[in-house]
Design a protein around this motif. Sequence first.
Motif, PDB file in Angstrom:
ATOM      1  N   ASP A  17       0.699  -1.082  -0.153  1.00 22.68           N
ATOM      2  CA  ASP A  17      -0.324  -0.336   0.194  1.00 22.68           C
ATOM      3  C   ASP A  17       0.889   1.340  -0.063  1.00 22.68           C
ATOM      4  OD1 ASP A  17      -2.426  -1.657  -0.414  1.00 22.68           O
ATOM      5  OD2 ASP A  17      -2.583  -1.587   2.121  1.00 22.68           O
ATOM      6  N   LEU A  18       2.286   1.124   0.322  1.00 18.10           N
ATOM      7  CA  LEU A  18       3.105   2.321   0.226  1.00 18.10           C
ATOM      8  C   LEU A  18       2.779   2.960  -1.373  1.00 18.10           C
ATOM      9  CD1 LEU A  18       6.026   1.178   2.162  1.00 18.10           C
ATOM     10  CD2 LEU A  18       3.803   2.494   2.658  1.00 18.10           C
ATOM     11  N   SER A  19       3.161   4.793  -1.496  1.00 20.33           N
ATOM     12  CA  SER A  19       3.100   4.784  -2.529  1.00 20.33           C
ATOM     13  C   SER A  19       4.642   4.827  -3.387  1.00 20.33           C
ATOM     14  CB  SER A  19       3.044   6.075  -2.749  1.00 20.33           C
ATOM     15  OG  SER A  19       3.915   6.909  -1.487  1.00 20.33           O
ATOM     16  N   PRO A  20       4.788   4.980  -4.562  1.00 22.78           N
ATOM     17  CA  PRO A  20       6.398   5.100  -5.023  1.00 22.78           C
ATOM     18  C   PRO A  20       7.281   6.252  -4.700  1.00 22.78           C
ATOM     19  CG  PRO A  20       4.742   5.100  -7.453  1.00 22.78           C
ATOM     20  CD  PRO A  20       3.576   5.780  -5.386  1.00 22.78           C
ATOM     21  N   ALA A  21       6.552   7.188  -3.792  1.00 22.54           N
ATOM     22  CA  ALA A  21       7.346   7.881  -2.845  1.00 22.54           C
ATOM     23  C   ALA A  21       8.098   7.269  -1.824  1.00 22.54           C
ATOM     24  CB  ALA A  21       7.253   9.814  -2.110  1.00 22.54           C
ATOM     25  N   GLU A  22       7.098   6.650  -0.970  1.00 17.35           N
ATOM     26  CA  GLU A  22       7.034   6.301   0.195  1.00 17.35           C
ATOM     27  C   GLU A  22       8.387   5.166   0.273  1.00 17.35           C
ATOM     28  OE1 GLU A  22       2.921   7.038   2.837  1.00 17.35           O
ATOM     29  OE2 GLU A  22       3.271   5.303   1.297  1.00 17.35           O
ATOM     30  N   LEU A  23       8.102   4.003  -0.907  1.00 17.29           N
ATOM     31  CA  LEU A  23       9.469   3.463  -0.939  1.00 17.29           C
ATOM     32  C   LEU A  23       9.828   3.407  -1.496  1.00 17.29           C
ATOM     33  CD1 LEU A  23       6.971   0.857  -2.876  1.00 17.29           C
ATOM     34  CD2 LEU A  23       7.865   0.215  -1.335  1.00 17.29           C
ATOM     35  N   GLN A  24      10.661   4.202  -1.860  1.00 19.63           N
ATOM     36  CA  GLN A  24      11.702   5.120  -2.611  1.00 19.63           C
ATOM     37  C   GLN A  24      12.263   5.864  -1.354  1.00 19.63           C
ATOM     38  OE1 GLN A  24      14.076   5.162  -5.386  1.00 19.63           O
ATOM     39  NE2 GLN A  24      12.401   4.023  -6.265  1.00 19.63           N
ATOM     40  N   GLU A  25      11.704   6.028  -0.398  1.00 18.49           N
ATOM     41  CA  GLU A  25      12.356   6.868   0.765  1.00 18.49           C
ATOM     42  C   GLU A  25      13.095   5.487   1.661  1.00 18.49           C
ATOM     43  OE1 GLU A  25      12.770   8.065   4.915  1.00 18.49           O
ATOM     44  OE2 GLU A  25      10.917   6.053   4.239  1.00 18.49           O
ATOM     45  N   ILE A  26      12.035   4.849   1.667  1.00 22.71           N
ATOM     46  CA  ILE A  26      12.802   2.942   2.281  1.00 22.71           C
ATOM     47  C   ILE A  26      13.997   2.696   1.894  1.00 22.71           C
ATOM     48  CG2 ILE A  26      12.070   1.044   2.922  1.00 22.71           C
ATOM     49  CD1 ILE A  26       9.378   1.629   3.414  1.00 22.71           C
ATOM     50  N   ILE A  27      13.622   3.072  -0.039  1.00 24.64           N
ATOM     51  CA  ILE A  27      15.767   2.487  -0.157  1.00 24.64           C
ATOM     52  C   ILE A  27      16.492   3.298   0.137  1.00 24.64           C
ATOM     53  CG2 ILE A  27      16.203   1.910  -2.825  1.00 24.64           C
ATOM     54  CD1 ILE A  27      13.557   1.127  -3.807  1.00 24.64           C
ATOM     55  N   ALA A  28      16.211   4.608  -0.157  1.00 20.54           N
ATOM     56  CA  ALA A  28      17.437   5.687   0.218  1.00 20.54           C
ATOM     57  C   ALA A  28      17.761   5.343   1.533  1.00 20.54           C
ATOM     58  CB  ALA A  28      16.716   7.161  -0.471  1.00 20.54           C
ATOM     59  N   ARG A  29      16.833   4.931   2.284  1.00 22.72           N
ATOM     60  CA  ARG A  29      17.862   5.062   3.822  1.00 22.72           C
ATOM     61  C   ARG A  29      17.853   3.364   3.835  1.00 22.72           C
ATOM     62  NH1 ARG A  29      12.251   5.377   6.238  1.00 22.72           N
ATOM     63  NH2 ARG A  29      12.500   3.118   6.962  1.00 22.72           N
ATOM     64  N   TYR A  30      17.534   2.826   3.479  1.00 22.90           N
ATOM     65  CA  TYR A  30      18.258   1.346   3.280  1.00 22.90           C
ATOM     66  C   TYR A  30      19.929   2.129   2.792  1.00 22.90           C
ATOM     67  CZ  TYR A  30      15.272  -2.051   5.345  1.00 22.90           C
ATOM     68  OH  TYR A  30      14.818  -2.312   6.217  1.00 22.90           O
ATOM     69  N   SER A  31      19.642   2.349   1.368  1.00 25.01           N
ATOM     70  CA  SER A  31      21.265   2.575   0.765  1.00 25.01           C
ATOM     71  C   SER A  31      22.118   3.329   1.252  1.00 25.01           C
ATOM     72  CB  SER A  31      20.902   3.914  -0.642  1.00 25.01           C
ATOM     73  OG  SER A  31      21.999   3.553  -1.405  1.00 25.01           O
ATOM     74  N   ALA A  32      21.500   4.230   2.483  1.00 21.34           N
ATOM     75  CA  ALA A  32      22.063   5.692   2.775  1.00 21.34           C
ATOM     76  C   ALA A  32      23.235   4.571   4.328  1.00 21.34           C
ATOM     77  CB  ALA A  32      21.913   6.581   3.551  1.00 21.34           C
ATOM     78  N   TRP A  33      22.521   3.757   4.678  1.00 23.35           N
ATOM     79  CA  TRP A  33      23.155   2.678   5.669  1.00 23.35           C
ATOM     80  C   TRP A  33      23.835   1.946   5.073  1.00 23.35           C
ATOM     81  CZ3 TRP A  33      23.068  -2.587   7.013  1.00 23.35           C
ATOM     82  CH2 TRP A  33      23.734  -2.905   7.814  1.00 23.35           C
ATOM     83  N   SER A  34      23.475   1.357   3.721  1.00 22.91           N
ATOM     84  CA  SER A  34      24.899  -0.087   3.219  1.00 22.91           C
ATOM     85  C   SER A  34      25.951   0.957   2.799  1.00 22.91           C
ATOM     86  CB  SER A  34      23.958  -0.505   2.410  1.00 22.91           C
ATOM     87  OG  SER A  34      23.470   0.495   1.275  1.00 22.91           O
ATOM     88  N   GLN A  35      25.975   2.257   2.612  1.00 27.59           N
ATOM     89  CA  GLN A  35      26.665   3.377   2.698  1.00 27.59           C
ATOM     90  C   GLN A  35      28.093   3.703   3.744  1.00 27.59           C
ATOM     91  OE1 GLN A  35      25.544   6.226  -0.127  1.00 27.59           O
ATOM     92  NE2 GLN A  35      24.688   5.001  -1.695  1.00 27.59           N
ATOM     93  N   GLN A  36      27.225   4.064   4.555  1.00 26.52           N
ATOM     94  CA  GLN A  36      27.844   4.111   5.989  1.00 26.52           C
ATOM     95  C   GLN A  36      28.990   2.903   6.439  1.00 26.52           C
ATOM     96  OE1 GLN A  36      25.564   4.946   9.056  1.00 26.52           O
ATOM     97  NE2 GLN A  36      27.501   6.218  10.522  1.00 26.52           N
ATOM     98  N   MET A  37      27.875   2.131   6.115  1.00 24.72           N
ATOM     99  CA  MET A  37      29.107   0.335   6.515  1.00 24.72           C
ATOM    100  C   MET A  37      29.552  -0.035   5.675  1.00 24.72           C
ATOM    101  SD  MET A  37      27.158  -0.442   9.532  1.00 24.72           S
ATOM    102  CE  MET A  37      26.757   1.459  10.441  1.00 24.72           C
ATOM    103  N   ALA A  38      29.984   0.457   4.558  1.00 23.52           N
ATOM    104  CA  ALA A  38      30.761   0.181   3.552  1.00 23.52           C
ATOM    105  C   ALA A  38      32.435   1.394   3.979  1.00 23.52           C
ATOM    106  CB  ALA A  38      30.676   0.567   2.045  1.00 23.52           C
TER     107      ALA A  38
END
Length: 119
Positions: A17-38
Amino acid sequence: MSLFMLLLADDPTEYTDLSPAELQEIIARYSAWSQQMAASGRLQGGHKLTDEGGRVLRREGDAVVVRDGPYAELREIVSGYFLIEASDYADAEAVARSCPHAQSRGSITIRAIEFTGDS
């Protein structure tokens, strides 16, 4: 340092039920976290898995049977994983707590990697 696998599980219907913008925000959080861990040298790998659940192989008598998953009675499937470096379970737990998945309704299973033989 040791290697640990963080297995991310969740209910894939939670995101339907999430909008495309909400999905992109979730993806951005995971991406930022994984970049920080890398950048910190902790992240050794990781990927999102498909939502379809995959296959389960199991011996039944003399045969190996393959079944589709997930099954209707299951609410969670493994949706992704991260392979991290940590000094021990407490350190791996601290890393897992910082993962965006820890703020979701899903779960994170932490497993130590045991190297055997030629691994």
